[in-house]
Design an enzyme around this catalytic site. Sequence first.
Site, PDB file in Angstrom:
ATOM      1  N   TYR A 102      -3.563   4.303   9.449  1.00  0.00           N
ATOM      2  CA  TYR A 102      -3.160   4.810  10.761  1.00  0.00           C
ATOM      3  C   TYR A 102      -4.373   5.026  11.671  1.00  0.00           C
ATOM      4  O   TYR A 102      -4.334   4.754  12.877  1.00  0.00           O
ATOM      5  CB  TYR A 102      -2.395   6.116  10.571  1.00  0.00           C
ATOM      6  N   SER A 103      -5.465   5.496  11.111  1.00  0.00           N
ATOM      7  CA  SER A 103      -6.662   5.736  11.915  1.00  0.00           C
ATOM      8  C   SER A 103      -7.152   4.451  12.579  1.00  0.00           C
ATOM      9  O   SER A 103      -7.539   4.454  13.755  1.00  0.00           O
ATOM     10  CB  SER A 103      -7.772   6.329  11.037  1.00  0.00           C
ATOM     11  N   LEU A 104      -7.142   3.355  11.843  1.00  0.00           N
ATOM     12  CA  LEU A 104      -7.599   2.077  12.399  1.00  0.00           C
ATOM     13  C   LEU A 104      -6.724   1.649  13.575  1.00  0.00           C
ATOM     14  O   LEU A 104      -7.230   1.201  14.610  1.00  0.00           O
ATOM     15  CB  LEU A 104      -7.585   1.002  11.313  1.00  0.00           C
ATOM     16  N   SER A 105      -5.410   1.803  13.436  1.00  0.00           N
ATOM     17  CA  SER A 105      -4.501   1.401  14.507  1.00  0.00           C
ATOM     18  C   SER A 105      -4.625   2.299  15.733  1.00  0.00           C
ATOM     19  O   SER A 105      -4.176   1.933  16.817  1.00  0.00           O
ATOM     20  CB  SER A 105      -3.051   1.399  14.002  1.00  0.00           C
ATOM     21  N   ASN A 131      -4.804   8.802   2.009  1.00  0.00           N
ATOM     22  CA  ASN A 131      -5.096   8.140   3.284  1.00  0.00           C
ATOM     23  C   ASN A 131      -5.430   9.133   4.387  1.00  0.00           C
ATOM     24  O   ASN A 131      -6.534   9.128   4.906  1.00  0.00           O
ATOM     25  CB  ASN A 131      -3.923   7.266   3.727  1.00  0.00           C
ATOM     26  N   ASP A 181      -1.440  12.923  21.746  1.00  0.00           N
ATOM     27  CA  ASP A 181      -0.189  12.754  21.004  1.00  0.00           C
ATOM     28  C   ASP A 181      -0.310  13.293  19.586  1.00  0.00           C
ATOM     29  O   ASP A 181       0.690  13.588  18.945  1.00  0.00           O
ATOM     30  CB  ASP A 181       0.201  11.272  20.938  1.00  0.00           C
ATOM     31  N   ASP A 232       0.818  -1.205   0.000  1.00  0.00           N
ATOM     32  CA  ASP A 232       0.000   0.000   0.000  1.00  0.00           C
ATOM     33  C   ASP A 232       0.857   1.262   0.000  1.00  0.00           C
ATOM     34  O   ASP A 232       0.509   2.253  -0.636  1.00  0.00           O
ATOM     35  CB  ASP A 232      -0.915   0.000   1.229  1.00  0.00           C
ATOM     36  N   GLY A 233       1.969   1.224   0.726  1.00  0.00           N
ATOM     37  CA  GLY A 233       2.866   2.378   0.736  1.00  0.00           C
ATOM     38  C   GLY A 233       3.406   2.689  -0.647  1.00  0.00           C
ATOM     39  O   GLY A 233       3.539   3.862  -1.026  1.00  0.00           O
ATOM     40  N   THR A 258      -8.568   2.320   7.095  1.00  0.00           N
ATOM     41  CA  THR A 258      -7.928   1.047   7.426  1.00  0.00           C
ATOM     42  C   THR A 258      -6.415   1.197   7.598  1.00  0.00           C
ATOM     43  O   THR A 258      -5.696   0.201   7.623  1.00  0.00           O
ATOM     44  CB  THR A 258      -8.215  -0.005   6.332  1.00  0.00           C
TER      45      THR A 258
END
Length: 296
Positions: free
Chosen positions: A190-193, A147, A177, A74-75, A188
């Site tokens: 950074y927000s998901l994590s 994203n 933070d 994905d990156g 799905t």
Amino acid sequence: MHYGLTGNPTKSEIWSPVAQLIDWLSSQGLPFSVHTDLVEGLRARGQADAYPLDARDAVALTERADVLLSFGGDGTLLRVAHATGAHDTPVLGVNIGRLGFLADIEVEQLTKAVAAIEAGNYTVEERMVLEITGGPRTELAREWALNEFVIDRSGAAGLIHIEVEVDGVPLNTYWADGLIMATPTGSTAYSLSSGGPIIAPGVDAIILTPIAPHTLTVRPIVLPGTATITARVQDGDQPYVCATDGRSVLLEEHGLTFTVERAAHTVNLVKLPGQHFFKTLRTKLMWGRRPSDGFS
């Protein structure tokens, strides 16, 4: 169709499938161009001698191709999208990464995927993009993210304070933070994590997800896709980071205001028969698995 081949040359796993696809495209008489980084890598491995390769940089590749094939994770697909600018050339992500929410075609399916495209048996999903304006430097004068846009503390101790308004109405001052402003595509990532909700790609929405908020009552919120978000980093004595799709800029200036809203353009992804967001969730997140099923 004219195909543009690009990808992440630092992944050793890409060279064999790229060479095999070049061989197959050539045998089928299908036109293609290859990003210069991949051409150099193939030549260094002695895999570029059999066919004359049309080597092009990212922008020229996009202008030439009808479909871009992005080899990596994905990156890689995010980097391809940004390197080619705000073009509308559809991208097919070939997964040589781990999760692969964007790059969701496996290498074993590649020739069948191209054959389906040739037969017109595919669709193009228009994915919402966020535009970010503000900041003291040209890097953030006008940016966009497929994203997410993130304001994050730089690693120094202590929280940062971010005042947020939506359509001119105060929403919250986040002591955290950091803060993630994500598209449905980015839901799905950074927000998901960070505890944010999963949003289906077709939903017209922007997600605000705080990162480790100081107050437990602060939760992610889903806003309309038409919303205009202004985020102001309050005065403080520590630097912080602003990142668009993982590309970071370290800032020391406080009191800056960033505006985040839907961009005029989209990023277009090729989708083939049998592909569905829910299927990807079940596969990648192992939904529906019982502990007795194992995880292999």
